[in-house]
Write an enzyme that holds these catalytic residues in place. Structure first.
Site, PDB file in Angstrom:
ATOM      1  N   THR A 154       1.366  -1.325   0.041  1.00 37.81           N
ATOM      2  CA  THR A 154       0.574  -0.039   0.067  1.00 37.81           C
ATOM      3  C   THR A 154       0.766   1.418  -0.223  1.00 37.81           C
ATOM      4  O   THR A 154       1.954   0.608   0.259  1.00 37.81           O
ATOM      5  CB  THR A 154      -0.824   0.059   0.875  1.00 37.81           C
ATOM      6  OG1 THR A 154      -1.614  -1.118   1.293  1.00 37.81           O
ATOM      7  CG2 THR A 154      -1.636   1.136   1.095  1.00 37.81           C
ATOM      8  N   ASN A 179      -2.696  -4.383  -2.002  1.00 35.86           N
ATOM      9  CA  ASN A 179      -2.975  -5.397  -1.183  1.00 35.86           C
ATOM     10  C   ASN A 179      -1.505  -5.766  -0.513  1.00 35.86           C
ATOM     11  O   ASN A 179      -0.996  -5.220   0.491  1.00 35.86           O
ATOM     12  CB  ASN A 179      -4.043  -6.494  -1.105  1.00 35.86           C
ATOM     13  CG  ASN A 179      -4.280  -7.610   0.561  1.00 35.86           C
ATOM     14  OD1 ASN A 179      -3.941  -6.625   1.676  1.00 35.86           O
ATOM     15  ND2 ASN A 179      -4.355  -8.968   0.774  1.00 35.86           N
ATOM     16  N   SER A 181      -9.141  -1.438   4.887  1.00 38.88           N
ATOM     17  CA  SER A 181      -8.208  -0.271   6.269  1.00 38.88           C
ATOM     18  C   SER A 181      -8.161   1.121   5.724  1.00 38.88           C
ATOM     19  O   SER A 181      -7.221   1.885   6.043  1.00 38.88           O
ATOM     20  CB  SER A 181      -7.367  -0.733   6.810  1.00 38.88           C
ATOM     21  OG  SER A 181      -7.981  -2.389   7.385  1.00 38.88           O
TER      22      SER A 181
HETATM   23  O1  DON Z   1      -7.225  -1.855   2.007  1.00 38.89           O
HETATM   24  C1  DON Z   1      -6.765  -2.939   3.037  1.00 38.89           C
HETATM   25  O2  DON Z   1      -7.228  -2.674   4.085  1.00 38.89           O
HETATM   26  C2  DON Z   1      -5.502  -4.449   2.788  1.00 38.89           C
HETATM   27  N1  DON Z   1      -5.310  -3.791   0.900  1.00 38.89           N
HETATM   28  C3  DON Z   1      -4.036  -3.108   2.477  1.00 38.89           C
HETATM   29  C4  DON Z   1      -2.624  -3.106   2.342  1.00 38.89           C
HETATM   30  C5  DON Z   1      -1.745  -2.705   3.025  1.00 38.89           C
HETATM   31  O3  DON Z   1      -2.055  -1.889   3.632  1.00 38.89           O
HETATM   32  C6  DON Z   1      -0.917  -3.160   3.140  1.00 38.89           C
HETATM   33  N2  DON Z   1       0.437  -2.475   3.621  1.00 38.89           N
HETATM   34  N3  DON Z   1       1.095  -1.704   3.636  1.00 38.89           N
END
Ligand code: DON
Length: 595
Positions: A407, A427, A479
């Site tokens: 992310t 993701n 999130s």
């Molecule tokens: O949308 C979400 O909550 C996850 N796909 C977020 C993944 C994430 O933040 C990974 N790290 N940086």
């Protein structure tokens, strides 16, 4: 496609080589500090080239949305582990004097999605199938999202080709592997060592990241993404969602057992929605509605803290920061109260997240309205014990947790006070690990943000309710929490983070540090953080949390677990004198840009 692509690539390489010689490859600009002051505009992204791409567009007269589009396309090149064209995201836009906008371009479950696809030969649900590979791929939304933003909210002063030019330029430079990327590549290396079939299964990605003798590369070739960028600049969204690029994505997903189809790509639409708007601590907070859980969780936590008492929270913050406080406000406030209250204020909304949230629907909307209702927050606040941590069973309604992965968040304020908070994702690191041949596109694995059932946790340890069960056409709960804070209708803070569920707590704490603690945004971003997500029933604390605070928390019954990172925050603040200050979380290595 191959032959065509090859010819275009030669052409592009020739053009870009000339440009690179003229302009230099952006990544080679010497590193600057992770925080800057600016007079007119600022961009805080988690990679310096992306911040500079946005700043370049602002310098050319673009607005914050033009800059956001440029920043995001640049991130697609330089943060292949975190976000990109094969992923999705949320963009929150503040326009001075006009209603705010939230764009949902989250990935969506393909039409042929069925729970049974995720069962093993014995009929048991198999989380591995939804976590990586072809069946983990949701319909990518980023390209439609960016073009929608550009067409509807861009300044109109620049063409799409102009806004995409920085990304195109960077794509043709060898990408130096920085610390975050090196770390991400190392995790992939370890996964391949544990599971030797992965190297062959994801050979396209493997060969881009590793030399023939298996040493990780020091520079990554991202030139194939220039072909995709050029197709988008030429044909708009259709250059991506139709034609040879679309075919290549479908083929790559299918070769790994996926079900993505042309009908899915053609039917994908951006959802333009109203942000959640609430006044908390004398500021107006604009936040992302479902399928983001971030807005509802952050606002519920803020409401609970405010119900405990805004003055008390301010005094408690100051005591922990070692600041002097006046006797009237400081009476009865003890060291440790602030973090205790913060942790207690995180548990109920994270429990609500697990029980109530999913893709937007009338029931979810009704429950979001309950979550952000100040009267309910007052009832919750009244039950918070100032001396003892509540057990998770007090909010026994569902479940959640894990690592920085795929992310990226960026924050922008332009010279007219327009602001963009944007969080995008594939993701997990490198998403599904499917790199689509000749396109530079890494397909997401966002299907894992759905629940397979209410008992099986996803890769983040999150268990969720039936409202977030995997189903065709739905968008999985997220999130990601792009957030904008206004003071008297003018933007004060643009903030958000990466880091799975810790996105929510890190965004919340940075916001509180600025709004309650009156911290400078660079201090607010760099301050050590805590995280509690209701379940597991423990507080994660960063190494910088003092021994004194740990003792104060243990004395109140909190179980403490150490954790190196709690989200990576990128933020821009407008100061009282109108100047800007931008800060990129030192933990991810970004650098802001501005003027
Ligand atoms: O949308 C979400 O909550 C996850 N796909 C977020 C993944 C994430 O933040 C990974 N790290 N940086």
């Amino acid at each position: 496609m191959k032959h065509d692509a090859f010819r275009r690539r030669i052409l592009l390489l020739a053009t870009s080589l000339t440009l690179s010689l003229l302009l230099g490859c952006a990544s080679e600009i010497p590193e600057r500090s992770w925080t800057i002051d600016a007079r007119r505009y600022a961009v805080a992204a988690d990679h310096v080239d992306a911040s500079q791409a946005g700043a370049e567009i602002l310098a050319q007269g673009g607005n914050a949305v033009d800059a956001a589009v440029a920043t995001s396309f640049a991130l697609a090149v330089v943060r292949p582990e975190s976000c990109g064209l094969g992923g999705g995201g949320f963009m929150l836009i503040h326009r001075p004097g006009a209603a705010p906008i939230a764009l949902d371009y989250r990935e969506q479950a393909p039409a042929r999605t069925q729970l049974d696809l995720y069962r093993d030969a014995n009929g048991r649900l198999d989380p591995a199938r939804i976590q990586r590979g072809g069946l983990s791929v949701g319909i990518p939304g980023t390209v439609r999202g960016l073009l929608h933003a550009f067409e509807h909210y861009g300044s109109g002063r620049l063409t799409l080709a102009q806004v995409m030019a920085p990304a195109m330029r960077i794509a043709n430079c060898p990408l130096p592997v920085n610390t975050h990327l090196a770390d991400s590549i190392d995790r992939f290396r370890k996964a391949c060592a544990d599971q030797p079939t992965l190297k062959k299964r994801h050979r396209e990605l493997y060969h881009v990241l590793f030399e023939d003798d298996d040493r990780p590369r020091t520079h990554i070739d991202r030139s194939s993404i220039a072909i995709t960028l050029e197709a988008i600049a030429d044909r708009g969204a259709e250059g991506f969602y139709d034609g040879p690029i679309a075919k290549a994505m479908i083929r790559a997903a299918k070769a790994d057992g996926g079900i993505l189809s042309q009908a899915d790509l053609s039917a994908y639409r951006v959802h333009e929605v109203r942000p959640i708007e609430r006044t908390c601590f004398d500021h107006e907070v604009l936040a992302m509605p479902p399928p983001s859980s971030g807005g509802a969780v952050i606002i519920e936590a803020l409401n609970i803290l405010e119900a405990i008492g805004a003055d008390k929270i301010r005094a408690a913050w100051a005591i922990e920061a070692g600041q002097p406080i006046d006797a009237a406000h400081g009476a009865n406030v003890r060291f440790g109260d602030y973090t205790h209250d913060l942790i207690e204020a995180m548990k109920p909304p994270f429990a609500d997240r697990a029980k109530r949230l999913g893709d937007s629907s009338p029931q979810v909307e009704a429950d979001v309205a309950r979550m952000i209702d100040p009267a309910r927050a007052r009832r919750i606040a009244n039950r918070i014990d100032q001396d003892h941590a509540a057990p998770w069973t007090q909010y026994n309604e569902g479940a959640a947790a894990s690592d920085d992965g795929g992310t990226s968040h960026f924050s922008i304020i332009d010279a007219d006070g327009m602001a963009v908070a944007c969080t995008e994702s594939v993701n997990l690191l490198f998403g599904s690990r499917i790199l689509v041949p000749d396109t530079g596109i890494i397909l997401n694995d966002t299907m894992d943000d759905f629940a397979l059932d209410t008992a099986t946790p996803n890769a983040f340890g999150l268990r969720q309710s039936e409202r977030n069960l995997v189903r065709a056409g739905a968008r999985p709960l997220s999130s990601m929490s792009p957030t904008i804070v206004l003071k008297e209708s003018e933007v004060r803070l643009v903030v958000g983070a990466s880091g799975g569920p810790r996105i929510i707590s890190s965004t919340l704490q940075t916001l509180l540090n600025v709004v309650v603690g009156e911290s400078r945004v660079d201090d607010a971003v760099a301050a050590p953080r805590v995280h509690h997500q209701w379940l597991p029933d423990e507080v994660r604390v960063q190494p910088g949390i003092s021994q004194r605070l740990r003792v104060a928390l243990r004395n109140r019954g909190h179980t403490i677990e150490e954790r190196a990172d709690i989200g990576h925050v990128q933020a821009v603040e407008r100061l009282a004198d109108g100047k800007l200050r931008a800060a990129c979380d030192p933990g991810k290595g970004g650098r802001p840009a501005g003027e």
